[in-house]
Structures are given as C-alpha cells and as structure tokens.
Scaffold this motif. Structure first.
Motif, PDB file in Angstrom:
ATOM      1  N   VAL A   1      81.528  10.349 108.178  1.00 22.99           N
ATOM      2  CA  VAL A   1      81.260   9.849 109.754  1.00 22.99           C
ATOM      3  C   VAL A   1      82.023  10.178 110.517  1.00 22.99           C
ATOM      4  O   VAL A   1      83.334  10.308 110.544  1.00 22.99           O
ATOM      5  N   LYS A   2      81.366  10.746 111.942  1.00 19.44           N
ATOM      6  CA  LYS A   2      81.765  11.610 112.703  1.00 19.44           C
ATOM      7  C   LYS A   2      81.999  10.163 113.972  1.00 19.44           C
ATOM      8  O   LYS A   2      82.433  10.554 115.016  1.00 19.44           O
ATOM      9  N   GLY A   3      80.536   9.938 114.099  1.00 19.96           N
ATOM     10  CA  GLY A   3      80.015   9.329 115.159  1.00 19.96           C
ATOM     11  C   GLY A   3      80.871   7.972 115.111  1.00 19.96           C
ATOM     12  O   GLY A   3      82.205   7.350 115.375  1.00 19.96           O
ATOM     13  N   ASP A   4      80.635   7.798 117.282  1.00 19.52           N
ATOM     14  CA  ASP A   4      81.021   7.041 118.251  1.00 19.52           C
ATOM     15  C   ASP A   4      80.553   6.267 117.442  1.00 19.52           C
ATOM     16  O   ASP A   4      81.014   4.700 117.513  1.00 19.52           O
ATOM     17  N   TYR A   5      79.138   6.154 116.699  1.00 23.11           N
ATOM     18  CA  TYR A   5      78.375   4.618 116.994  1.00 23.11           C
ATOM     19  C   TYR A   5      77.869   4.947 115.059  1.00 23.11           C
ATOM     20  O   TYR A   5      77.600   6.049 114.666  1.00 23.11           O
ATOM     21  N   LEU A   6      77.693   4.151 114.294  1.00 21.73           N
ATOM     22  CA  LEU A   6      77.376   3.799 113.360  1.00 21.73           C
ATOM     23  C   LEU A   6      75.752   3.295 113.063  1.00 21.73           C
ATOM     24  O   LEU A   6      76.122   1.992 113.002  1.00 21.73           O
ATOM     25  N   THR A   7      74.678   4.122 111.919  1.00 24.79           N
ATOM     26  CA  THR A   7      74.422   3.304 111.306  1.00 24.79           C
ATOM     27  C   THR A   7      73.748   3.531 110.093  1.00 24.79           C
ATOM     28  O   THR A   7      73.693   4.334 109.518  1.00 24.79           O
ATOM     29  N   TRP A   8      72.894   2.701 109.304  1.00 26.88           N
ATOM     30  CA  TRP A   8      73.329   2.734 107.294  1.00 26.88           C
ATOM     31  C   TRP A   8      71.661   2.342 107.519  1.00 26.88           C
ATOM     32  O   TRP A   8      71.774   1.517 106.490  1.00 26.88           O
TER      33      TRP A   8
END
Length: 115
Positions: A84-91
């Motif tokens: 993961v490199k994102g500023d935000y994460l959703t799974w």
C-alpha cells in the motif's frame, strides 16, 4: 490529489470478482491503486484477475496482483498491506460492488473531517 489504495482479498471468486473489478474501473475518482490478493483460490479466479491487468493499465490505475497459499482474509490483507502506497486505504471484499462515486465520497468525507 490524494492516492487511494483499494486492497481486496479474494478466495474462489470466479463468480463475482469480475463484477467487483468492473466497479473499481468505473470510479469517478482517478487517483487509485488496486491491490488484489488471491488467497489460494482453486477455481478460475487467477485467470479472471489476470484478464484485468491491461484494463487497469489502460486507465492508468496501478494494479498489483499477489498470489499466496490460503491463509484467510486477514492473512491476505496483511500481505497486501506491504504494498500500500496510498494516503487513504479501503479494503472491500472481492464480492462487493462499489458505486461509481464510492471512493470520491469517502475521500470527500475524510478531507472534510480531518479528525
């Protein structure tokens, strides 16, 4: 624009993973990376997911596909978190369907509610 990582574990998803991936492709939020972890599927999940690699590339969405021995959804998510490199994460799960504005609404909410 913030990068949003979408991390999804998948186990034996041949009947629904296309629907999920199609829903990611039509997001109105453009700055995405998608990480799909095949958690030891024994059906055609691998073939189906691989057929989407070029579709994501065509939309300039980074697509990371990982395969592992079956270790459950938590194990698949933990493996995927390394990428993961994102500023935000959703799974979301791979049998979910995202509305076209799902990610943009989440980002808007987070940006409007920094606490």
């Amino acid at each position: 624009m913030k990068l949003v990582s979408i991390l999804s574990p998948c186990y034996n998803g041949e009947t629904y993973v296309s629907r999920f991936l199609d829903s990611v492709l039509i997001q109105d939020y453009p700055n995405l990376e998608v990480i799909v972890v095949n958690d030891g599927s024994t059906d055609d999940t691998d073939k189906i997911i691989k057929s989407y690699i070029s579709k994501f590339k065509d939309k300039n969405i980074e697509f990371i596909y990982l395969k592992q021995e079956n270790s459950g959804a938590a194990g698949a998510i933990n493996n995927g978190l390394k990428y993961v490199k994102g500023d935000y994460l959703t799974w979301p799960d791979s049998d979910d369907v995202l509305t076209p504005d799902s990610i943009s609404k989440k980002v808007q909410f987070l940006e409007s509610n920094p606490k």
